[in-house]
Design a protein around this motif. Sequence first.
Motif, PDB file in Angstrom:
ATOM      1  N   GLY A 130       0.812  -1.209   0.000  1.00  0.00           N
ATOM      2  CA  GLY A 130       0.000   0.000   0.000  1.00  0.00           C
ATOM      3  C   GLY A 130       0.846   1.260   0.000  1.00  0.00           C
ATOM      4  N   LEU A 131       1.909   1.267   0.796  1.00  0.00           N
ATOM      5  CA  LEU A 131       2.805   2.416   0.836  1.00  0.00           C
ATOM      6  C   LEU A 131       3.473   2.639  -0.519  1.00  0.00           C
ATOM      7  CD1 LEU A 131       4.362   4.639   2.397  1.00  0.00           C
ATOM      8  CD2 LEU A 131       6.038   2.871   3.009  1.00  0.00           C
ATOM      9  N   LEU A 132       3.943   1.571  -1.135  1.00  0.00           N
ATOM     10  CA  LEU A 132       4.605   1.709  -2.435  1.00  0.00           C
ATOM     11  C   LEU A 132       3.630   2.203  -3.496  1.00  0.00           C
ATOM     12  CD1 LEU A 132       6.851  -1.507  -2.433  1.00  0.00           C
ATOM     13  CD2 LEU A 132       7.491   0.829  -1.784  1.00  0.00           C
ATOM     14  N   ARG A 133       2.384   1.744  -3.453  1.00  0.00           N
ATOM     15  CA  ARG A 133       1.376   2.263  -4.393  1.00  0.00           C
ATOM     16  C   ARG A 133       1.164   3.749  -4.170  1.00  0.00           C
ATOM     17  NH1 ARG A 133      -1.342  -2.604  -3.238  1.00  0.00           N
ATOM     18  NH2 ARG A 133      -2.673  -1.548  -1.713  1.00  0.00           N
ATOM     19  N   GLU A 134       1.037   4.125  -2.913  1.00  0.00           N
ATOM     20  CA  GLU A 134       0.802   5.533  -2.570  1.00  0.00           C
ATOM     21  C   GLU A 134       1.941   6.420  -3.062  1.00  0.00           C
ATOM     22  OE1 GLU A 134       1.068   7.994   1.588  1.00  0.00           O
ATOM     23  OE2 GLU A 134      -0.060   6.115   1.620  1.00  0.00           O
ATOM     24  N   ALA A 188       9.578  -1.910  -6.553  1.00  0.00           N
ATOM     25  CA  ALA A 188      10.646  -2.551  -5.787  1.00  0.00           C
ATOM     26  C   ALA A 188      10.831  -3.978  -6.268  1.00  0.00           C
ATOM     27  CB  ALA A 188      10.306  -2.534  -4.294  1.00  0.00           C
ATOM     28  N   THR A 189      11.877  -4.609  -5.754  1.00  0.00           N
ATOM     29  CA  THR A 189      12.114  -6.032  -5.976  1.00  0.00           C
ATOM     30  C   THR A 189      11.820  -6.771  -4.680  1.00  0.00           C
ATOM     31  OG1 THR A 189      13.824  -5.609  -7.637  1.00  0.00           O
ATOM     32  CG2 THR A 189      13.825  -7.785  -6.579  1.00  0.00           C
ATOM     33  N   PHE A 190      11.057  -7.850  -4.786  1.00  0.00           N
ATOM     34  CA  PHE A 190      10.754  -8.688  -3.627  1.00  0.00           C
ATOM     35  C   PHE A 190      11.398 -10.050  -3.869  1.00  0.00           C
ATOM     36  CE2 PHE A 190       7.643  -5.405  -3.254  1.00  0.00           C
ATOM     37  CZ  PHE A 190       7.290  -5.334  -1.923  1.00  0.00           C
ATOM     38  N   GLU A 232       0.944 -13.270  -5.122  1.00  0.00           N
ATOM     39  CA  GLU A 232       0.210 -12.770  -6.290  1.00  0.00           C
ATOM     40  C   GLU A 232      -0.047 -11.272  -6.181  1.00  0.00           C
ATOM     41  OE1 GLU A 232      -3.187 -15.287  -6.203  1.00  0.00           O
ATOM     42  OE2 GLU A 232      -2.063 -17.081  -6.801  1.00  0.00           O
ATOM     43  N   ALA A 233      -0.252 -10.769  -4.980  1.00  0.00           N
ATOM     44  CA  ALA A 233      -0.473  -9.333  -4.783  1.00  0.00           C
ATOM     45  C   ALA A 233       0.783  -8.541  -5.127  1.00  0.00           C
ATOM     46  CB  ALA A 233      -0.895  -9.065  -3.339  1.00  0.00           C
ATOM     47  N   VAL A 234       1.954  -9.072  -4.754  1.00  0.00           N
ATOM     48  CA  VAL A 234       3.218  -8.407  -5.111  1.00  0.00           C
ATOM     49  C   VAL A 234       3.343  -8.322  -6.624  1.00  0.00           C
ATOM     50  CG1 VAL A 234       5.731  -8.590  -5.029  1.00  0.00           C
ATOM     51  CG2 VAL A 234       4.376  -9.144  -2.989  1.00  0.00           C
ATOM     52  N   LEU A 235       3.073  -9.413  -7.289  1.00  0.00           N
ATOM     53  CA  LEU A 235       3.177  -9.459  -8.746  1.00  0.00           C
ATOM     54  C   LEU A 235       2.146  -8.550  -9.398  1.00  0.00           C
ATOM     55  CD1 LEU A 235       4.743 -10.925 -11.019  1.00  0.00           C
ATOM     56  CD2 LEU A 235       2.924 -12.654 -11.008  1.00  0.00           C
ATOM     57  N   GLY A 290       2.984  -4.973  -9.956  1.00  0.00           N
ATOM     58  CA  GLY A 290       4.041  -4.655 -10.911  1.00  0.00           C
ATOM     59  C   GLY A 290       5.440  -4.654 -10.360  1.00  0.00           C
ATOM     60  N   HIS A 291       5.639  -5.276  -9.203  1.00  0.00           N
ATOM     61  CA  HIS A 291       6.978  -5.343  -8.638  1.00  0.00           C
ATOM     62  C   HIS A 291       7.743  -6.538  -9.204  1.00  0.00           C
ATOM     63  CE1 HIS A 291       5.904  -2.188  -5.846  1.00  0.00           C
ATOM     64  NE2 HIS A 291       4.845  -2.880  -5.461  1.00  0.00           N
ATOM     65  N   GLU A 292       9.062  -6.446  -9.154  1.00  0.00           N
ATOM     66  CA  GLU A 292       9.898  -7.556  -9.599  1.00  0.00           C
ATOM     67  C   GLU A 292       9.919  -8.651  -8.533  1.00  0.00           C
ATOM     68  OE1 GLU A 292      14.547  -8.632 -10.762  1.00  0.00           O
ATOM     69  OE2 GLU A 292      14.072  -6.663  -9.937  1.00  0.00           O
ATOM     70  N   ILE A 293       9.866  -9.891  -8.985  1.00  0.00           N
ATOM     71  CA  ILE A 293       9.993 -11.041  -8.095  1.00  0.00           C
ATOM     72  C   ILE A 293      11.384 -11.632  -8.269  1.00  0.00           C
ATOM     73  CG2 ILE A 293       9.161 -13.345  -7.515  1.00  0.00           C
ATOM     74  CD1 ILE A 293       7.081 -11.282  -6.875  1.00  0.00           C
ATOM     75  N   GLY A 294      12.120 -11.753  -7.172  1.00  0.00           N
ATOM     76  CA  GLY A 294      13.456 -12.344  -7.207  1.00  0.00           C
ATOM     77  C   GLY A 294      13.483 -13.677  -6.475  1.00  0.00           C
TER      78      GLY A 294
END
Length: 297
Positions: A77-81, A86-88, A103-106, A109-113
Motif C-alpha cells: 500500500g505504501l509503495l502504491r501511494e 521494488a524487488t521482492f 500474487e499481490a506483489v506481482l 508490478g513489482h519484480e519477483i526475485g
Amino acid sequence: MSATYERYRNVPLTPPNQAPPALRYPWPEGNRAAMFLSFDIDAESAWTGKDPSHADRLVTMSFGGFEARVGTPVILGLLREMGLKATFFITGWAVEAHPAMAEAVLADGHEIGHHGYHHLIPEPGADHMLEELDYGLEVLKRRLGVVPVGYRAPIGEASAELCQSLKERNFLYTSSWFDDVRPYRHVMKDGSPGLIELPQTTSYDDWMHGLANRFSPRSIFPREHVLSMWRDDLDETRAWGDLVTTVFHPQVSGRPMRFRLLREFLQYTVSCNDVWITTGEEIARYYEQQEKALAVS
C-alpha cells in the motif's frame, strides 16, 4: 608448524573476488545516485530454515506469518501511494504457503526475485544447494508464471558452485555481496564473465535494527537512531554518486513502529530529487548498457 597454522595451509592467497574495480558511469535522467529498493519475504521459512522443528512452535512461526497477514499488504500500500516499484526476493516456500500474498506483489508490478526455497544457507559443497535453487525456480514459474533474473542468497552466503549454477540458469544479477558501493560484474573461476552484482548496503538491513523475537539478544533501535543512520548513509552515497541497496523485511518494517521509519525514510529519499529508486532488474539492465558503451569507447 603448530596445529593451528596447519589448519590454514590451504587458505588461498588470492582474494575470492577477482572482479576489476566497478565501472564509473552516470545514472539516468541526471540522478546523482541510485537506490535498489528491495524486500526479502521469508515468511515462516525464516524460522524453519534455521531448524525444521520450529514448524511445531506456533508462536515462533507467528513472527513469519505476520508478513502475509499484515506486513506485506501495508508495504504494498505504501509503495502504491508513493508510486515506487521494488524487488521482492521471495522464498519458494512462502509462495506456496501464501499464494495470495505473492500474487499481490506481482499484481502491483513489482519484480519477483529468487530467495531459495526453504531459506537454507547455500554453504559450499552443501548437498541441498541445487535443490534449493531449482525447486525455488520451479515454484516461481508454476505458481506465478515468473522466471526470475535476480537472486539473493538466503542468510547472505554463496560459493563458487552456486555462482556457476546461477550463470548456467541464465540469471542476470545477484545481490548478496558487501564488497562495493557500485554494481560490478563477477569473474568466474575460469576467468569468464559472471553475473552482475548489486552489492548490499549493510546498514539498510532492518532485521539488524528492528526485529524483536525470543531468539534475539538485540534490543530494538529507536526510530530516530536508525533514521539518522539511513539518512546519513544516503546523503554520503549521493555525494559519492553510488548505489544504496536496501534489505528490508515485511515481518520487520511492516510493523507499526518500523513502518513509520520506513515511510519517513522513503519520503526523505524521494524529496532529495536526485536518487533513482528502482528495481534490481532495471539497475542491472542499465549496467549492461553502460558496460557495452564503455567497451566500444
